[in-house]
Design a protein around this motif. Sequence first.
Motif, PDB file in Angstrom:
ATOM      1  N   THR A   1      -3.034   5.889   2.159  1.00 24.20           N
ATOM      2  CA  THR A   1      -3.178   4.859   2.206  1.00 24.20           C
ATOM      3  C   THR A   1      -3.635   4.143   3.712  1.00 24.20           C
ATOM      4  O   THR A   1      -2.785   4.565   4.377  1.00 24.20           O
TER       5      THR A   1
ATOM      6  N   THR B   1      -3.852   2.086   6.829  1.00 24.75           N
ATOM      7  CA  THR B   1      -3.719   0.505   7.386  1.00 24.75           C
ATOM      8  C   THR B   1      -5.011  -0.403   8.320  1.00 24.75           C
ATOM      9  O   THR B   1      -4.834  -1.427   7.780  1.00 24.75           O
TER      10      THR B   1
ATOM     11  N   GLU C   1       0.625  -1.225   0.179  1.00 29.31           N
ATOM     12  CA  GLU C   1      -0.117   0.105  -0.052  1.00 29.31           C
ATOM     13  C   GLU C   1       0.543   1.512  -0.082  1.00 29.31           C
ATOM     14  O   GLU C   1       0.447   2.271  -0.230  1.00 29.31           O
TER      15      GLU C   1
ATOM     16  N   SER D   1      -7.407  -1.745   5.275  1.00 29.72           N
ATOM     17  CA  SER D   1      -6.755  -2.889   4.489  1.00 29.72           C
ATOM     18  C   SER D   1      -6.542  -3.599   5.203  1.00 29.72           C
ATOM     19  O   SER D   1      -7.128  -5.106   4.422  1.00 29.72           O
TER      20      SER D   1
ATOM     21  N   TYR E   1      -7.546  -0.781  -2.040  1.00 23.86           N
ATOM     22  CA  TYR E   1      -7.327   0.118  -0.578  1.00 23.86           C
ATOM     23  C   TYR E   1      -7.860   1.204  -0.679  1.00 23.86           C
ATOM     24  O   TYR E   1      -8.751   1.595  -1.468  1.00 23.86           O
TER      25      TYR E   1
END
Length: 269
Positions: free
Chosen positions: A197, A199, A182, A202, A228
């Motif tokens: 992004t 995390t 990412e 995700s 993402y």
Amino acid sequence: MFCPNCGAEIQDGSKFCSSCGASTGVSQQANSNQAVPKKGTTKTIKKSSSGFSVGKIIAIVVGFIFLVVIMVSCMSAFYLTKNENASTETAQTESNETAKNTRGDAKDKDNSVGKNLYKEKMKNGQEVVYGVSSNVVIAPVYAKEFNDSIGSKYHKATPQGKFIGVAVMIHNEQNDAITVNEAMFRLIDEKGREYSTSTKASVSWMMSHHSQEILTEINPGNDSIFTYFFDVPTNADIKSFKLQGRGGMMGDPVVVPINYIDDFKSWLD
């Protein structure tokens, strides 16, 4: 031999006369005769017939060896530099050929949309814009807004504003496998602001959808689709964003518009 004092005959080499007892002077003459060759020998040592001393000869030999070492070092440096330049030119040629194969002939690809951007039509007639970074094709195929939390009751992420999920197709045309993560992507709005992004989002998405898209490796010639999530302001227009991606962590960034392909609408559901 005769005595120099009385003239009597005496034995050769006698120091004194056997008749009168006078000294014959034999020992003094011998000492005098021995001194002459010593002086001659001393003069011979001080100066040689050729005019070169041992020190001069050693200096000449050392200088010659030093000159040979310098010549060998210069020749080796020239050889290594020549080979290094040849290797660099070969690597550059291979890189250009790989990039050419990835993008294809410029006559067959429409790159009027921007630098390192290309436009093609799919079989259903829909146009797709994709970017190429370091021989890696990056195509954001769909995006969707998420105003609520992502994940399950066991692991979920809540946005500060809202999440925008982007499905990205990655195609690897490098000579080696690449690891997609990412950190290679940013979302950019119309003002040039960049959003990294999320995390947590995700990971929540991965766990709730049984996906394994974090740090996924793609071998040469293969492709895969990744999802993402980006935390953006609530009032942000999803269609004002573009995706910035890199072909690996050291690849040059390329900014690609999101395509919103209909076939991928269910991808983020």
